[in-house]
Design a protein around this motif. Structure first.
Motif, PDB file in Angstrom:
ATOM      1  N   GLY A  35       0.815  -1.215   0.000  1.00 26.52           N
ATOM      2  CA  GLY A  35       0.000   0.000   0.000  1.00 26.52           C
ATOM      3  C   GLY A  35       0.843   1.258   0.000  1.00 26.52           C
ATOM      4  N   LEU A  36       1.927   1.241   0.760  1.00 21.01           N
ATOM      5  CA  LEU A  36       2.821   2.402   0.832  1.00 21.01           C
ATOM      6  C   LEU A  36       3.505   2.643  -0.518  1.00 21.01           C
ATOM      7  N   ILE A  37       3.931   1.568  -1.156  1.00 19.06           N
ATOM      8  CA  ILE A  37       4.573   1.691  -2.473  1.00 19.06           C
ATOM      9  C   ILE A  37       3.590   2.226  -3.508  1.00 19.06           C
ATOM     10  N   VAL A  38       2.365   1.700  -3.477  1.00 17.54           N
ATOM     11  CA  VAL A  38       1.337   2.146  -4.433  1.00 17.54           C
ATOM     12  C   VAL A  38       1.040   3.634  -4.242  1.00 17.54           C
ATOM     13  N   LEU A  39       0.903   4.086  -3.002  1.00 14.90           N
ATOM     14  CA  LEU A  39       0.638   5.497  -2.725  1.00 14.90           C
ATOM     15  C   LEU A  39       1.767   6.386  -3.242  1.00 14.90           C
ATOM     16  N   ALA A  40       2.994   5.931  -3.034  1.00 15.05           N
ATOM     17  CA  ALA A  40       4.154   6.701  -3.500  1.00 15.05           C
ATOM     18  C   ALA A  40       4.155   6.816  -5.023  1.00 15.05           C
ATOM     19  N   LEU A  41       3.848   5.717  -5.706  1.00 17.58           N
ATOM     20  CA  LEU A  41       3.828   5.728  -7.167  1.00 17.58           C
ATOM     21  C   LEU A  41       2.679   6.579  -7.711  1.00 17.58           C
ATOM     22  N   VAL A  42       1.529   6.524  -7.048  1.00 18.24           N
ATOM     23  CA  VAL A  42       0.386   7.352  -7.456  1.00 18.24           C
ATOM     24  C   VAL A  42       0.738   8.829  -7.320  1.00 18.24           C
ATOM     25  N   PHE A  43       1.409   9.178  -6.222  1.00 18.51           N
ATOM     26  CA  PHE A  43       1.830  10.570  -6.013  1.00 18.51           C
ATOM     27  C   PHE A  43       2.780  11.021  -7.117  1.00 18.51           C
ATOM     28  N   LEU A  44       3.700  10.150  -7.505  1.00 17.37           N
ATOM     29  CA  LEU A  44       4.636  10.464  -8.584  1.00 17.37           C
ATOM     30  C   LEU A  44       3.894  10.706  -9.897  1.00 17.37           C
ATOM     31  N   VAL A  45       2.931   9.850 -10.200  1.00 20.34           N
ATOM     32  CA  VAL A  45       2.151   9.995 -11.437  1.00 20.34           C
ATOM     33  C   VAL A  45       1.396  11.321 -11.434  1.00 20.34           C
TER      34      VAL A  45
END
Length: 218
Positions: A35-45
């Motif tokens: 979940g933490l990785i997904v949130l970080a990647l979404v923020f980057l996008v």
């Protein structure tokens, strides 16, 4: 393609996302780690899409005034403009949400006659007093067909910096990069009374493509 004004923020975001991904190895709970990785990647996008700068070729015609930004047409009305013209003008306002392209492009060809930055508040961009009280820049371009045309970049509640490349005396080229507004914002265009407007309230405008005004002279 991304706008140069986003280079620093994009780099910092990339570093933070990489740091989060490496740090997530320390988390033993699998769902929390993913979940933490997904949130970080979404923020980057989200950051990447905000600073995108699609290449566009304008008609480059003095007979048309093009939209300076992407967004929604929220106001078309006759108003009194106190800063430069000090008379009534036809104002067309385009609101940009955080998901819109935030590049500002010159709406007409001509010579920049006036360019001024105003510090100010950060009211929501659609607030009636935003054009007078928010952080903003005012630019006036003298076009050979329409005469003096003004556009005003207005910061919104989230914005904290307006980038304006227009300098007095320089030549503006329709559709070319004129600046950037970081996060939610709005741009007002002030036109001579009687100008025929080619857009409607609620219409989606595309910077350097949507014709705001039709030609007034053959």
């Amino acid at each position: 393609m991304f706008h140069k004004e986003g280079a620093k923020i994009i780099l910092i975001t990339l570093i933070l996302v990489v740091a989060v991904i490496f740090a997530s190895d320390l988390i033993t709970i699998q769902w929390l780690r993913i979940g933490l990785i997904v949130l970080a990647l979404v923020f980057l996008v989200l950051i990447l899409q905000f600073f995108r700068n699609p290449k566009r070729e304008a008609d480059n015609s003095d007979n048309h005034i093009l939209a300076p930004v992407d967004g929604k047409v929220v106001v078309i009305e006759e108003v009194y403009e106190p800063e430069y013209f000090q008379d009534k003008r036809l104002m067309v306002s385009i609101f940009m949400s955080p998901i819109n392209v935030h590049v500002t492009r010159y709406p007409v060809n001509g010579v920049v006659k006036y360019s001024k930055y105003h510090p100010g508040k950060y009211l929501v961009a659609w607030h009636p007093k935003a054009s007078e009280e928010n952080e903003r820049t005012t630019v006036v371009i003298n076009n050979r067909i329409y005469g003096e045309i003004m556009y005003r970049q207005i910061a919104g509640a989230l914005a904290r910096r307006i980038i304006n490349y227009a300098k007095e005396g320089m030549r503006a080229v329709q559709g070319k990069d004129a600046g950037f507004i970081k996060f939610g914002s709005r741009v007002d265009i002030y036109l001579p009374l009687g100008t025929e407007v080619n857009v409607k309230l609620g219409e989606k405008a595309i910077g350097a493509k949507t014709v705001i005004c039709k030609k007034i002279n053959e």
